[in-house]
Motif scaffolding. Structure first.
Motif, PDB file in Angstrom:
ATOM      1  N   GLU A  29      14.171  44.669  87.436  1.00 47.63           N
ATOM      2  CA  GLU A  29      12.776  44.265  87.557  1.00 47.63           C
ATOM      3  C   GLU A  29      11.872  45.487  87.512  1.00 47.63           C
ATOM      4  O   GLU A  29      12.305  46.621  87.749  1.00 47.63           O
ATOM      5  N   ALA A  30      10.596  45.250  87.202  1.00 47.20           N
ATOM      6  CA  ALA A  30       9.647  46.339  86.980  1.00 47.20           C
ATOM      7  C   ALA A  30       9.514  47.258  88.193  1.00 47.20           C
ATOM      8  O   ALA A  30       9.443  48.484  88.053  1.00 47.20           O
ATOM      9  N   GLU A  55      14.884  50.565  77.975  1.00 50.05           N
ATOM     10  CA  GLU A  55      14.382  49.716  76.892  1.00 50.05           C
ATOM     11  C   GLU A  55      13.865  48.413  77.484  1.00 50.05           C
ATOM     12  O   GLU A  55      14.656  47.576  77.934  1.00 50.05           O
ATOM     13  N   ASP A  56      12.546  48.243  77.498  1.00 51.12           N
ATOM     14  CA  ASP A  56      11.925  47.058  78.097  1.00 51.12           C
ATOM     15  C   ASP A  56      12.385  46.926  79.555  1.00 51.12           C
ATOM     16  O   ASP A  56      12.178  47.838  80.336  1.00 51.12           O
ATOM     17  N   ASP A  57      13.041  45.825  79.901  1.00 48.97           N
ATOM     18  CA  ASP A  57      13.490  45.629  81.277  1.00 48.97           C
ATOM     19  C   ASP A  57      14.966  45.972  81.438  1.00 48.97           C
ATOM     20  O   ASP A  57      15.598  45.607  82.427  1.00 48.97           O
TER      21      ASP A  57
END
Length: 205
Positions: A29-30, A55-57
């Motif tokens: 999670e962020a 990469e992204d999440d």
């Protein structure tokens, strides 16, 4: 360096297996990824791993053959939940005890007792490590800093509270599962020093 206070359980979404190397792809999670950079250290089930890509999440970790041989990361599958702890930063509260992220041995789950009053886990391991695992002492189990319960010649008990079960993957373990164990470095240093002193004096323990 880590404290054994697991911050979250995260899902393994892919495992890229090569000769002598597995690349784990973990969904985070962020909030847990905030400030995370390539090269940072993150404990996965108590194993200190280096971030190789973001990469992204998703966060990627390479796991070498030696690490796979001595930890339970080799048993991970897509969908497995791993205990995650970011490395300790200056000024952070130490709520557990200092862990290095280097696994000493593994323990087998040989007993589970789950009632309305308690959740107990009985672990079995090579008895040589029991020199460093003492009643009411600390031990790292899958990256969790836990207090040791009753001990035997080749094992010990854990008495877990609901909060620990909620935040870690210890609530889904089954009989026969293998857990990563990191012993307390201070306890090891004291025990080894005392044994050396006694040996020099010709005193048998």
């Amino acid at each position: 360096m880590f404290t054994g206070i697991v911050q979250a359980t995260c899902e393994v979404v892919a495992i890229n297996k090569k000769d002598g190397l597995n690349t784990l792809e973990i969904a985070m999670e962020a909030e847990l990824r905030e400030g995370l950079i390539t090269g940072a250290s993150v404990a996965n089930n108590g194993v200190c791993l280096t971030v190789t890509r973001l990469e992204d999440d998703r966060v990627f970790f390479d796991v070498m053959e030696e690490t796979l041989a001595v930890t339970n990361l080799t048993k991970l599958q897509v969908g497995s939940q791993v205990n995650i702890e970011r490395s300790l930063t200056f000024g952070s509260e130490i709520g557990g005890h200092i862990l290095s992220g280097h696994i000493h041995t593994q323990a087998k789950v040989r007993g589970l007792s789950n009632t309305e009053q308690h959740y107990n886990i009985e672990l079995e391991l090579d008895k040589k490590w029991m020199n460093y695992i003492l009643y009411k002492g600390f031990v790292g189990v899958n990256g969790c800093s836990l207090t040791v319960g009753e001990t035997t010649a080749n094992g010990f008990m854990l008495h877990l509270i609901p909060e620990t079960l909620k935040l870690t993957n210890l609530d889904v373990i089954q009989l026969g599962d293998i857990l990563n164990i990191e012993i307390d470095s201070q306890t090891q240093a004291i025990v080894d020093t005392v044994e050396r002193v006694l040996a020099l004096r010709g005193i048998k323990g």
